[in-house]
Design a protein around this motif. Structure first.
Motif, short mmCIF file in Angstrom:
data_model
loop_
_atom_site.label_atom_id
_atom_site.label_comp_id
_atom_site.label_asym_id
_atom_site.label_seq_id
_atom_site.Cartn_x
_atom_site.Cartn_y
_atom_site.Cartn_z
N THR A 51 0.82 -1.21 0.00
CA THR A 51 0.00 0.00 0.00
C THR A 51 0.86 1.26 0.00
N VAL A 52 1.89 1.27 0.83
CA VAL A 52 2.80 2.42 0.86
C VAL A 52 3.53 2.56 -0.46
N GLY A 53 3.82 1.42 -1.11
CA GLY A 53 4.49 1.47 -2.40
C GLY A 53 3.69 2.22 -3.44
N ALA A 54 2.37 2.09 -3.39
CA ALA A 54 1.53 2.83 -4.34
C ALA A 54 1.66 4.33 -4.14
N PHE A 55 1.75 4.76 -2.90
CA PHE A 55 1.93 6.19 -2.60
C PHE A 55 3.30 6.66 -3.08
N SER A 56 4.31 5.80 -2.92
CA SER A 56 5.65 6.15 -3.42
C SER A 56 5.64 6.30 -4.93
N VAL A 57 4.87 5.46 -5.61
CA VAL A 57 4.75 5.59 -7.07
C VAL A 57 4.17 6.95 -7.43
N LEU A 64 8.76 13.02 -11.78
CA LEU A 64 9.14 12.89 -13.18
C LEU A 64 8.41 13.88 -14.08
N LEU A 65 7.20 14.28 -13.67
CA LEU A 65 6.41 15.20 -14.49
C LEU A 65 6.60 16.66 -14.11
N SER A 66 7.35 16.94 -13.06
CA SER A 66 7.46 18.32 -12.58
C SER A 66 8.04 19.25 -13.63
N SER A 67 9.10 18.82 -14.31
CA SER A 67 9.70 19.69 -15.31
C SER A 67 8.80 19.88 -16.54
N TYR A 106 -2.36 0.81 -7.71
CA TYR A 106 -1.17 1.46 -8.26
C TYR A 106 -1.52 2.35 -9.45
N LEU A 107 -2.46 1.91 -10.28
CA LEU A 107 -2.85 2.72 -11.43
C LEU A 107 -3.49 4.03 -10.98
N VAL A 108 -4.36 3.95 -9.98
CA VAL A 108 -5.03 5.17 -9.49
C VAL A 108 -4.01 6.10 -8.84
N TRP A 109 -3.10 5.55 -8.03
CA TRP A 109 -2.11 6.42 -7.39
C TRP A 109 -1.14 7.01 -8.39
N ALA A 110 -0.84 6.28 -9.46
CA ALA A 110 -0.01 6.88 -10.52
C ALA A 110 -0.74 8.09 -11.13
N MET A 348 14.53 20.79 -10.96
CA MET A 348 15.07 20.66 -9.60
C MET A 348 14.16 19.81 -8.72
N ALA A 349 12.85 19.92 -8.95
CA ALA A 349 11.89 19.21 -8.11
C ALA A 349 11.89 17.71 -8.38
N THR A 350 12.27 17.29 -9.58
CA THR A 350 12.21 15.87 -9.93
C THR A 350 13.03 15.01 -8.98
N PRO A 351 14.34 15.23 -8.81
CA PRO A 351 15.08 14.39 -7.87
C PRO A 351 14.67 14.61 -6.42
N VAL A 352 14.19 15.82 -6.10
CA VAL A 352 13.76 16.09 -4.73
C VAL A 352 12.56 15.22 -4.36
N LEU A 353 11.57 15.15 -5.26
CA LEU A 353 10.38 14.34 -4.97
C LEU A 353 10.70 12.85 -4.97
N ILE A 354 11.61 12.42 -5.83
CA ILE A 354 12.03 11.02 -5.81
C ILE A 354 12.75 10.71 -4.51
N ALA A 355 13.57 11.65 -4.03
CA ALA A 355 14.26 11.46 -2.75
C ALA A 355 13.27 11.37 -1.60
N LYS A 356 12.21 12.18 -1.66
CA LYS A 356 11.19 12.11 -0.62
C LYS A 356 10.54 10.73 -0.60
N ALA A 357 10.33 10.15 -1.78
CA ALA A 357 9.74 8.81 -1.85
C ALA A 357 10.71 7.75 -1.35
N ALA A 358 12.02 7.95 -1.61
CA ALA A 358 13.01 6.94 -1.27
C ALA A 358 13.54 7.08 0.14
N GLY A 359 13.42 8.26 0.75
CA GLY A 359 14.03 8.51 2.05
C GLY A 359 13.68 7.50 3.13
N PRO A 360 12.40 7.17 3.34
CA PRO A 360 12.06 6.20 4.38
C PRO A 360 12.70 4.83 4.14
#
Length: 414
Positions: A51-57, A64-67, A106-110, A348-360
């Motif tokens: 479930t948490v993985g879907a939120f990370s997605v 990835l879409l920020s730029s 996962y599709l809905v959270w994407a 700039m936001a792209t790696p930041v948001l990915i890091a937020k998903a990966a941090g935990p």
């Protein structure tokens, strides 16, 4: 009063409107998840990790879409980007109540990740930078002051809705709030694109040239790395906060009490930036905020359950986190100009948001590798120190490739 100042004053209703929509967007798509996670997972028979993985997605899709979203706002303005994002958020939050399998989840959270990319801070900042010829940093601060109350409003609201009507009805209500509040506010308040109509021929190629020069500048990537490390640490601490404080000898109740101070300290940090630091360069304020994070973590490591040290940790950590949101929105405009702000800020936001998903997950791996939460705190403090040093070293040299015909005019206005 100058014409520019008068125009900026007339634009402040935009700040209030975007502030309200940020409370709703963050509250319904980001903060509400922590309460909806358990019943949603139980409904489809999925584990907590799935479930948490879907939120990370969703966070990764958003990153990835920020730029690309920022580039759309640079070219066409933000009205329909943000309006469509809020409409999609309403539809997808309602659809989330009907998921039956992990694949559906996962599709809905994407899809919600797409809506996040079109509605959260980064597109709002791009709209403000386009709309305010002067004072866009104060406008960004104003919007983040609203956004700081998203969890304060939506955690209790979501919990009340779940208790009284169930989690599915709570989702439908959150969807309805997006539809009835955010959609009309974005249509009414976010301006249509006026710059593009007034831009001279050849402006678009010039913008692409300026963006290309920025993306070829090594210091741009060092700045991205600094922001990314900082975001990873904040994300890791936010998820593992209670276990870390328990490792320092606190009970769950005591840890929660210390944690409750962080939110108000974030708002206080933004107020201090608005009142006392507004005239300082954003890069200088950013250096201060960056160094507050490792200072707070080293203090946490040394506090050893002493309440005074823990309170000071919460104050420094919360204030630094609150100011960093403003810095992230202001530094790209200060260093690289306004014409390609949306694309640059999104990049700039792209790696930041990915890091937020990966941090935990990174923090969990560190806990597995090294026994004790003290090792985790020291590891995160080391990452935060490296990020702060990198920002301090590179922010003074960044932005030089952008001195073109378009951006020189922008810089002279500032």
């Amino acid at each position: 009063m100058s014409a520019t100042a008068a125009a900026s004053r007339r634009q402040w209703p935009l700040v209030v409107a975007l502030g309200i929509t940020q409370v709703v967007s963050w509250g319904s798509m980001y903060y509400a998840f922590s309460l909806l996670m358990q019943p949603l997972g139980a409904h489809i028979g999925a584990s907590r990790a799935v479930t948490v993985g879907a939120f990370s997605v969703a966070l990764m899709v958003c990153g990835l879409l920020s730029s690309p979203v920022g580039a759309l706002i640079d070219r066409y303005g933000g009205r329909w980007v943000m309006t469509c994002g809020s409409a999609a958020a309403a539809a997808l939050l309602a659809a989330l109540a009907f998921v039956q399998t992990p694949l559906h989840l996962y599709l809905v959270w994407a899809g919600i990740g797409v809506a996040m990319a079109a509605t959260l801070y980064d597109p709002a900042f791009a709209v403000l930078v386009r709309s305010f010829r002067d004072g866009h940093r104060r406008a960004i601060t104003g919007v983040t002051l609203f956004g700081g109350f998203a969890s304060t409003v939506f955690w209790p609201l979501t919990q009340v809705l779940m208790d009284r009507h169930g989690w599915q009805a709570a989702l439908w209500t959150l969807a309805l709030i997006n539809l009835l509040v955010c959609v009309p506010l974005h249509v009414w308040a976010v301006p249509a694109d006026t710059r593009r109509a007034a831009a001279p021929e050849g402006a678009a190629p010039e913008q692409r040239s300026a963006l290309g020069a920025i993306l070829r500048d090594p210091s741009f990537y060092w700045l991205c790395a600094a922001f990314t490390g900082n975001a990873l640490v904040f994300s890791a601490v936010s998820v593992h906060f209670i276990p870390v404080l328990q490792g320092q000898g606190l009970s769950i109740a005591q840890a929660a009490w210390v944690g409750a101070l962080i939110g108000p300290m974030q708002v206080l940090g933004r107020i201090l930036e608005f009142t006392f630091l507004a005239r300082a360069p954003a890069s200088r304020v950013g250096a201060i905020a960056m160094w507050l994070l490792p200072a707070s973590l080293y203090l946490l490591f040394a506090a050893d359950a002493k309440i005074g040290g823990l309170l000071l940790f919460a104050a420094l950590y919360g204030a630094g986190n609150g100011i960093m949101t403003i810095v992230r929105g202001s530094v790209p405009a200060e260093l690289y100009g306004r014409e390609v702000y949306g694309a640059v800020n999104g990049a700039m936001a792209t790696p930041v948001l990915i890091a937020k998903a990966a941090g935990p997950t990174v923090a969990a791996l560190v806990l597995l590798a090294f026994a004790g939460t003290g090792s985790l705190v020291l590891f995160l403090a080391g990452v935060a120190t490296a990020s702060a040093a990198l920002f301090s070293l590179t922010s003074s040299r960044a932005g030089r490739p952008t001195i073109t015909v378009g951006t020189m005019g922008e810089r002279s206005e500032r």
